[in-house]
Design a protein around this motif. Structure first.
Motif, PDB file in Angstrom:
ATOM      1  N   ALA A  96      -4.728  -0.215   3.799  1.00  0.00           N
ATOM      2  CA  ALA A  96      -5.495   0.863   3.187  1.00  0.00           C
ATOM      3  C   ALA A  96      -4.947   2.218   3.622  1.00  0.00           C
ATOM      4  CB  ALA A  96      -6.967   0.728   3.557  1.00  0.00           C
TER       5      ALA A  96
ATOM      6  N   THR B   7      -1.865   3.755   1.873  1.00  0.00           N
ATOM      7  CA  THR B   7      -1.993   4.454   0.588  1.00  0.00           C
ATOM      8  C   THR B   7      -2.246   5.942   0.807  1.00  0.00           C
ATOM      9  OG1 THR B   7      -4.385   4.132   0.415  1.00  0.00           O
ATOM     10  CG2 THR B   7      -2.993   2.381  -0.479  1.00  0.00           C
TER      11      THR B   7
ATOM     12  N   GLY C  11       0.818  -1.207   0.000  1.00  0.00           N
ATOM     13  CA  GLY C  11       0.000   0.000   0.000  1.00  0.00           C
ATOM     14  C   GLY C  11       0.851   1.255   0.000  1.00  0.00           C
TER      15      GLY C  11
ATOM     16  N   LEU D 252       2.352   2.982  -3.177  1.00  0.00           N
ATOM     17  CA  LEU D 252       1.567   3.846  -4.056  1.00  0.00           C
ATOM     18  C   LEU D 252       2.137   5.253  -4.085  1.00  0.00           C
ATOM     19  CD1 LEU D 252      -0.988   4.096  -5.820  1.00  0.00           C
ATOM     20  CD2 LEU D 252      -2.176   4.892  -3.784  1.00  0.00           C
TER      21      LEU D 252
END
Lengths: 250, 322
Positions: free
Chosen positions: A151, A154, A103, A106
């Motif tokens: 999550a 990111t 994540g 990114l």
């Protein structure tokens, strides 16, 4: 002020089944907004359309005032929308650290930066002691935290949480609630799909109720919990009246 | 830890480079050079299959494209061998990209992807067998002109060292891969494609990049094959044998590891030689195919008892001992 996320008339049809019917919803920046509803109400379907994993049959999704209805998932993530999965999806063969780093990559090209970010996020969600464990060795509670951590790595502005508390025992839920609140306090807006009412009541600023694909109520949690249509959706037709009568007899 | 892997790559490369100084035997040199070619093909497979989890049964398509590209550029167009090699590699990468585009965009995964790659390799084999440009069934012969300028070496050790240099380069590339965002996303896609997409990985783009890289590396193996044997036909270049060896070596050596393909190629070829000699001595004559029987048994044993290959087995034993 315009809301961070707005969906308008969102509809999803699977053949003859109308899973989500003309749903509207707004998520204000900085809020925790809840989406609740009985089993099979279409919550997850609605959620996947917001995350870009399914295309709506009709309707539009707006993020920061821009239409994103057809954008692929990874582009949405790039723009700041991250999601977790109801059924946890860890990269089982990798360690917790490597999981979170995927994540983090990114926004951090270099491996060292991504790993540093992963560690930072692990601290935030309380996974720090487990960083070098393989993901498949985590408990359910650990996996839910891992979903959250990946999550968060990111660096989203809008976090979509799909039943992060489902399957946890009461004490694990008590541990998790401050984590979610902490994420909001760090400036991330949250839309949470949840079954656990205790959590919804204590976390959310606004709650939307979906039943049989239709949005039947919206408002502050306390109001929604007293709403007759909501009680009936959960407990069956006439339940609100019976509850009132029961209270009167007692 | 990063430096440890780099150091190991340097040590292994140096050890392999020094090997032929001890031997004068042509048999050993041929074996080593061939092992390097198989290693390279297997390293290519490992990028896509080992790191990306996309199992191809048709890496012959890339190997053959590299091999024919190398041969035809020299024979038909008079291109110098040293220039032909990068072009052949680029052709292999392009074929990889094209096959990837057609199959990944259609969301083929698992056995469906494997079968489609197998089919592509067969289409290439049959086409090369009938097309006059590729020499048809008679194949294509690269004229023997021993001269380093033509990438044909009188001293066989030079050919081996060239192949080794490419193997070492790919060891470095795979090492870099594991330390990069592209590698992290590729491995994430292997583990769980939906979760990887949710974390911002463009699954199609990552897989296309991987299959192009994979195709290019395996095509490099093909081009070396051409320069070593100076003869090709459709079955040598595009036949299933190379698809099988390219996937067996990493699976036996250690799938998704940096050194797995190298170790696997040596084990596989070494065992093949031993088997051939053993049966020839035992039965008083060569028994073609005996090595394949042993490979099959080895594969079954590997899948049953060491699903992460010899390197995985070693790591597990060490973990138990510690």
């Amino acid at each position: 002020m315009s809301p961070l996320l707005r969906i308008e008339g969102l509809t999803k049809r699977f053949g003859g089944l109308l899973a989500v019917d003309d749903a509207c919803l707004q998520v204000e920046a900085g809020s925790i907004t809840g989406l609740i509803g009985p089993n099979g109400a279409g919550k997850t379907t609605l959620f996947t359309m917001i995350a870009g994993f399914a295309e709506p049959t009709q309707g539009e999704v707006f993020y920061k005032g821009e239409r994103i209805t057809e954008l692929p998932t990874h582009v949405r993530t790039m723009r700041g929308i991250a999601r977790t999965f109801q059924i946890v999806q860890p990269f089982a063969g990798l360690t917790v650290r490597e999981n979170i780093a995927v994540g983090a990559h990114l926004r951090h090209r270099a491996r060292a930066d991504a790993l540093a970010k992963a560690e930072e996020v692990a601290v935030q969600v309380g996974l720090e002691p487990l960083l070098d464990r393989p993901a498949h060795a985590l408990t359910v509670a650990g996996r839910k935290r891992l979903e959250l951590a990946r999550a968060l790595a990111t660096e989203p502005q809008l976090l979509l949480l799909d039943e992060v508390l489902a399957g946890l025992n009461p004490s694990e839920i008590r541990d998790m609630i401050p984590v979610v609140r902490g994420i909001r306090d760090s400036g991330v807006t949250i839309l949470i799909v949840e079954h656990v009412m205790q959590a919804v009541m204590s976390l959310c600023d606004t709650v939307y109720v979906l039943a049989e694909g239709r949005m039947i109520a919206a408002g502050p949690p306390a109001d929604v919990a007293r709403n007759q249509r909501v009680i009936e959706a959960y407990l069956g037709q006439g339940a609100a009246a019976r509850l009132r009568d029961g209270a009167a007899h007692a | 830890m990063k430096d440890k892997t780099l150091l190991l790559i340097a040590i292994v490369t140096l050890a392999l480079a020094l090997l032929p100084l001890g031997f004068e035997s042509n048999v050993v040199l041929n074996f080593l050079a061939f092992a390097m070619i198989i290693t390279l093909a297997a390293q290519g497979w490992n990028v896509l299959g080992g790191f990306g989890g996309q199992f191809s049964f048709g890496h012959a398509a890339f190997f053959g494209t590299g091999a024919y590209g190398m041969a035809l550029l020299q024979v038909r167009f008079g291109v110098n061998a040293w220039l032909a090699m990068p072009i052949a590699i680029a052709l292999g990468a392009a074929v990889g990209y094209a096959i990837g585009f057609l199959s990944f965009r259609a969301r083929l995964r698992g056995s469906y992807f494997a079968l489609v790659t197998l089919a592509f390799a067969e289409v290439f084999r049959i086409s090369a067998n009938v097309w006059s440009f590729t020499g048809g069934a008679a194949g294509v012969l690269v004229p023997l002109k021993l001269d380093p300028w033509n990438m044909q070496f009188a001293d066989k050790r030079l050919g081996y060292w060239l192949a080794l240099a490419l193997v070492a380069l790919v060891l470095l590339i795979t090492h870099r891969l594991r330390e990069s965002r592209f590698g992290a996303q590729l491995i994430a896609i292997r583990e769980n494609e939906d979760a990887a997409r949710a974390l911002g990985a463009d699954a199609l783009a990552v897989k296309l990049k991987a299959i192009a890289l994979s195709g290019g590396i395996t095509a490099a193996a093909g081009s070396l094959y051409t320069q070593k044997f100076l003869y090709l036909d459709a079955t040598l270049a595009y036949g299933p044998w190379i698809s099988v060896e390219a996937l067996l070596a990493p699976i036996i050596g250690g799938i998704g590891t940096i050194f797995g393909p190298l170790l696997g190629a040596f084990l596989l070829l070494g065992l093949g030689e031993v088997t051939k000699t053993f049966f020839a001595n035992l039965l008083g004559g060569a028994r073609p195919g005996a090595d394949l029987v042993v490979f099959g048994v080895l594969l079954i044993l590997c899948v049953a008892f060491a699903p992460r290959g010899v390197l995985g087995l070693l790591a597990r034993l060490r973990g138990r001992g510690a």
